[in-house]
Design an enzyme around this catalytic site. Structure first.
Site, PDB file in Angstrom:
ATOM      1  N   GLU A 196      20.729  21.246  23.631  1.00 10.12           N
ATOM      2  CA  GLU A 196      20.792  21.169  22.172  1.00 10.12           C
ATOM      3  C   GLU A 196      20.865  19.719  21.705  1.00 10.12           C
ATOM      4  O   GLU A 196      20.348  19.374  20.646  1.00 10.12           O
ATOM      5  CB  GLU A 196      21.986  21.984  21.662  1.00 10.12           C
ATOM      6  CG  GLU A 196      21.761  23.475  21.833  1.00 10.12           C
ATOM      7  CD  GLU A 196      22.883  24.328  21.272  1.00 10.12           C
ATOM      8  OE1 GLU A 196      23.647  23.846  20.419  1.00 10.12           O
ATOM      9  OE2 GLU A 196      22.973  25.498  21.693  1.00 10.12           O
ATOM     10  N   SER A 260      20.511  30.154  40.263  1.00  9.60           N
ATOM     11  CA  SER A 260      20.712  31.069  41.390  1.00  9.60           C
ATOM     12  C   SER A 260      19.543  32.018  41.508  1.00  9.60           C
ATOM     13  O   SER A 260      18.788  32.230  40.553  1.00  9.60           O
ATOM     14  CB  SER A 260      22.009  31.881  41.275  1.00  9.60           C
ATOM     15  OG  SER A 260      23.144  31.045  41.247  1.00  9.60           O
ATOM     16  N   ASP A 332      22.578  31.784  25.608  1.00  8.31           N
ATOM     17  CA  ASP A 332      23.152  30.732  24.765  1.00  8.31           C
ATOM     18  C   ASP A 332      24.409  31.292  24.106  1.00  8.31           C
ATOM     19  O   ASP A 332      24.335  32.054  23.148  1.00  8.31           O
ATOM     20  CB  ASP A 332      22.138  30.305  23.708  1.00  8.31           C
ATOM     21  CG  ASP A 332      22.635  29.113  22.895  1.00  8.31           C
ATOM     22  OD1 ASP A 332      23.747  28.634  23.161  1.00  8.31           O
ATOM     23  OD2 ASP A 332      21.910  28.671  21.986  1.00  8.31           O
ATOM     24  N   ASP A 335      27.258  27.131  20.289  1.00  6.90           N
ATOM     25  CA  ASP A 335      26.499  26.438  19.248  1.00  6.90           C
ATOM     26  C   ASP A 335      27.300  25.243  18.744  1.00  6.90           C
ATOM     27  O   ASP A 335      28.532  25.232  18.784  1.00  6.90           O
ATOM     28  CB  ASP A 335      26.203  27.371  18.062  1.00  6.90           C
ATOM     29  CG  ASP A 335      25.121  28.385  18.384  1.00  6.90           C
ATOM     30  OD1 ASP A 335      24.311  28.131  19.289  1.00  6.90           O
ATOM     31  OD2 ASP A 335      25.089  29.443  17.723  1.00  6.90           O
TER      32      ASP A 335
END
Length: 807
Positions: A196, A260, A332, A335
């Site tokens: 971000e 992974s 996500d 923020d």
């Protein structure tokens, strides 16, 4: 005539030298005996005063403890002692970094790291998580017993040499320390800190035309930060935070997840007729290894697992009934919000048309060799304010708040993994993982009943439709706020898929009818290769054939990128040596073997190409942030193929450059560099000469101790985003020093769950003089395996020691 004194002097000197040699020899012998004495004890008798019955620990040939107890509290009490015996210093470092207490022992250099982790408030949330739980719940009793065992070892066991060398005092562990470690691990999974920041900076500085190459998930016309001085300053501050964090991460001695692989094949496709589970977690290499293996067994709890230091239940494991693997979900769940300060009151921010007070907490940090300092941690309606964690951020910009799922709920990780150890089938396993909050994890499951399943677990925020979470949001209006959390039924998941297999490789999951989950998913390189290898008519898969896949070093995506580059370059400007390489590169199948030369050329070509394309815009300051971000890897192919990207033009020159010229210029620079680095013969540009693994120990930072504590370096096959995933930074050196990769490779055929197979990057022991400090290092590099044993007769056949714990 010779005087008597002249005759006796040589004899006196000889005696002196002999005496000095004897003193040195005795000192070395005493030092060796002392250091040897500090090795973990794998045989004998230990008294644990609060045991209710005798506990037996058998150590197999790789020093994995197999603990047999009559009840759970004795089992976990003994395990805490055994775990601390091998990994106490690793536990101590994790505790101190997550508590923001490094400066107490390492001085002012660690202060900024401490301030940042104090700002993330792991201790506050650890206390909240513990207060929300019933102390009499079985998993809490297990945790308390485990902590008691650690402390028993601290009080009565040997002191690891690292404590003596570093001057760190031993001190008791608490339940809060266990929870803080879990919070720190959650932070290390968060890609939002890297991505971000750079995306917001590029968008604010250069506009949507420049970000469209990297943000393929959002319509061009939607949501854009205005390109004005305030927005650029805000974006710059966020990018500076990322750069600060990257430096903090470099200093940390424990840098966990990076990705992974995991897949499960149903019995319909295996030779045994039962499912096979394969999992390799991608984490930063360190010494000792991230994972610690142990087999715990009592009448009500039987599991073979992989444990993080300071935690009592395995994050990866299997039982006689079933087992699970993990990959990062990459969703996500964090923020960043720009908050608006009240010009008349710096302790207030604008929120929904009113001024609201910031929560403020005082934190005192002790500093070795310096004056103690006090910081003030502030929290807005969205989350903790990050600006105060770094001294030199632009004070004129608005505060930046972190909203993170971890901070919104008390942690559930202890009960999740405890209940997985008790799960008998897929129904039990689903119920176990559903409460997980953060970090988001993909759980793969297989059981002896024949079920295979996958659940993407974690609380998924519901964002307003207009919000693009990949950019910094407006905290003042409330319009960008989260609107709740999705029900677990809407998380991506599948049970017994018709095609007989499932996999996760940190790639974008499909939606459950409610849209794609926003996240920082990696490119499909590994997923594409796994699909190629598994999606066949083969119905006789075995553990050995699974191992061929887990060690695979071929990238189909990179060979496609090479083809695209060759098709679009301008051959008229290539030098003769560069032209001579085109045929060889064009035939590359993407394999990263030690003797291969194509990877050496490819990665340097990519480095040079990004340099000529992006350095003029991002400069020396912000380009490294871009290279560290997910978008660098994810968008490589689409970026190279976009001939109209504005990045191709050098903003510092009057003429307009194009992609094809830059591709050619980058290849010419690549050839010149490699000739200087490795010689003029391209056949000598072998991957093994530039690509290596070293497993760094905290003490290895001292050059004189590096040889004793670090393991490696070793030439290593594999590369970025091959299934055998080896992560490294690309810089001007032309050396690809692997920083992260498989932290283990484990495969379990559920026709014989009592005998899985695995390998660690180095070894079980955390003590540098132990045989088991690095006894798996070569096995790991060469793609080998060793058994994970649960049947007692098998364990006794390879046993190296028996440790009995008595009340």
């Amino acid at each position: 005539m010779v005087k008597l004194g002249q005759i006796t002097r040589p004899s006196s000197m000889k005696k002196f030298l002999l005496g000095l040699c004897l003193i040195v020899l005795l000192t070395l012998t005493a030092s060796y005996l002392y250091l040897n004495h500090l090795k973990p004890s794998y045989s004998g008798t230990v008294n644990l005063p609060e045991l209710s019955a005798e506990v037996e620990v058998l150590y197999d040939d790789f020093a994995v403890p197999h603990i047999y107890a009559e009840n759970e509290e004795d089992l976990f009490y003994t395990f805490g002692y055994v775990h601390a015996q091998d990994r106490l210093f690793q536990m101590e470092l994790l505790k101190r970094v997550s508590s923001g207490r490094l400066a107490e022992v390492f001085g002012p250099e660690a202060l900024e790291t401490d301030i940042f982790f104090r700002t993330l408030s792991f201790e506050k949330h650890a206390k909240w998580a513990i207060a929300e739980r019933d102390p009499n719940a079985p998993f809490m009793k297990a945790a308390a017993a485990y902590i008691k065992g650690i402390n028993q070892y601290i009080h009565e066991g040997k002191t690891p040499i690292e404590f003596t060398l570093s001057g760190i005092p031993k001190e008791d562990f608490t339940l809060e320390d266990m929870e803080k470690i879990a919070g720190f691990l959650g932070y290390t999974f968060e890609a939002a800190f890297q991505t971000e920041a750079v995306m917001t900076y590029i968008d604010a500085k250069f506009g949507k035309a420049y970000t469209k190459d990297f943000d393929q998930s959002w319509p061009d016309e939607e949501y854009k930060i205005p390109v004005d001085n305030k927005a650029i300053a805000l974006a710059k501050n966020l990018a500076l935070i990322e750069q600060k964090l990257s430096k903090i991460d470099e200093k940390l001695d424990f840098k966990p997840f990076h990705g992974s692989n995991g897949w499960v094949i149903s019995g319909s496709k295996t030779k045994s007729g039962k499912p096979i589970l394969s999992n390799d977690t991608h984490m930063a290499f360190s010494q000792p290894s991230v994972w610690y293996e142990a087999h715990l067994e009592c009448p009500t709890f039987k599991v073979y697992g992989n444990f993080i230091a300071g935690t009592p239940v395995p994050a990866l494991g299997h039982t006689y009934a079933g087992g699970w693997g993990l990959t990062m979900f990459e969703n996500d769940e964090a923020d960043f919000y720009s908050e608006t300060l009240n010009p008349e009151n710096i302790n207030q921010v604008r929120y929904k048309d009113t001024w609201v007070d910031l929560e403020t907490r005082e934190e005192k940090i002790n500093i070795k060799g310096g004056a103690d300092t006090t910081i003030y941690v502030k929290k807005s309606p969205h989350g903790y304010i990050l600006n105060g964690a770094f001294e030199d951020l632009d004070g004129t910009a608005e505060p930046i708040a972190l909203q993170w799922v971890y901070h919104k709920f008390p942690s559930k990780h202890m009960e999740v993994f405890y209940n997985l150890c008790k799960a008998k089938d897929a129904t039990d396993a689903r119920a176990a993982v559903e409460p997980l909050t953060a970090p988001g994890l993909n759980f793969m499951w297989a059981d002896t009943s024949g079920n295979i399943a996958w659940w993407a677990a974690g609380k998924l925020p519901i964002r307003p439709e207009h919000v693009n979470p990949y950019y910094i949001l407006d905290g003042s209006t409330g319009n960008d706020d989260w609107q709740g959390y999705a029900d677990f039924d809407l998380n991506p998941q599948t049970l017994n898929p018709e095609r007989g297999f499932l996999y996760t490789a940190n790639n974008q999951p499909d939606d459950m009818g409610n849209g794609l989950v926003p996240g920082y998913y990696v490119p499909s390189n590994r997923a594409k290769r796994i699909e190629q290898l598994l999606d066949t008519d083969k119905t006789d898969w075995t553990e050995d054939s699974m191992r061929d896949i887990i060690n695979d070093i071929t990238s189909p995506t990179y060979s496609e990128i090479i083809d695209s580059l060759i098709q679009n370059l301008d051959k008229t400007v290539l030098n003769p040596k560069a032209k001579s390489l085109l045929s060889k590169l064009g035939n590359w199948d993407g394999k990263h073997a030690l003797e291969s030369t194509e990877p050496t050329i490819f990665y340097r070509w990519v480095f040079e190409f990004y340099q000529v394309a992006m350095r003029d815009e991002l400069g020396e300051h912000f380009y490294p942030s871009f290279e560290r971000s997910h978008v660098f890897k994810k968008s490589m192919k689409t970026f190279f193929e976009n001939e109209n990207s504005p990045w191709w033009d050098n903003i510092n020159t009057p003429e307009k450059e194009n992609r094809d010229a830059l591709i050619s210029e980058a290849l010419n620079k690549t050839v010149a560099f490699l000739e200087n680095q490795l010689g003029e013969n391209p056949e000598e540009w072998k991957w093994e000469k530039v690509h290596s693994i070293e497993h760094p120990h905290a003490m290895g930072k001292v050059e004189a101790l590096r040889h004793y504590f670090n393991v490696g370096p070793f030439p290593a096959p594999g590369g970025r985003e091959t299934i055998n995933n080896m992560s490294f930074g690309m810089d001007s050196t032309g050396l690809y020093k692997v920083t992260a990769g498989p932290a283990l490779r484990r495969i379990i055929d559920f026709s014989t769950p009592q005998k899985g197979h695995s390998v660690l990057p180095t070894g079980q022991s955390g003590y540098f003089m132990s045989k088991h400090y690095d006894d798996q290092a070569q096995l790991f590099v060469k793609g080998g395996k060793r058994a994970e044993l649960m049947a007692r007769p098998d364990i006794e056949n390879v046993m190296i020691g028996r440790l009995v714990f008595k009340p």
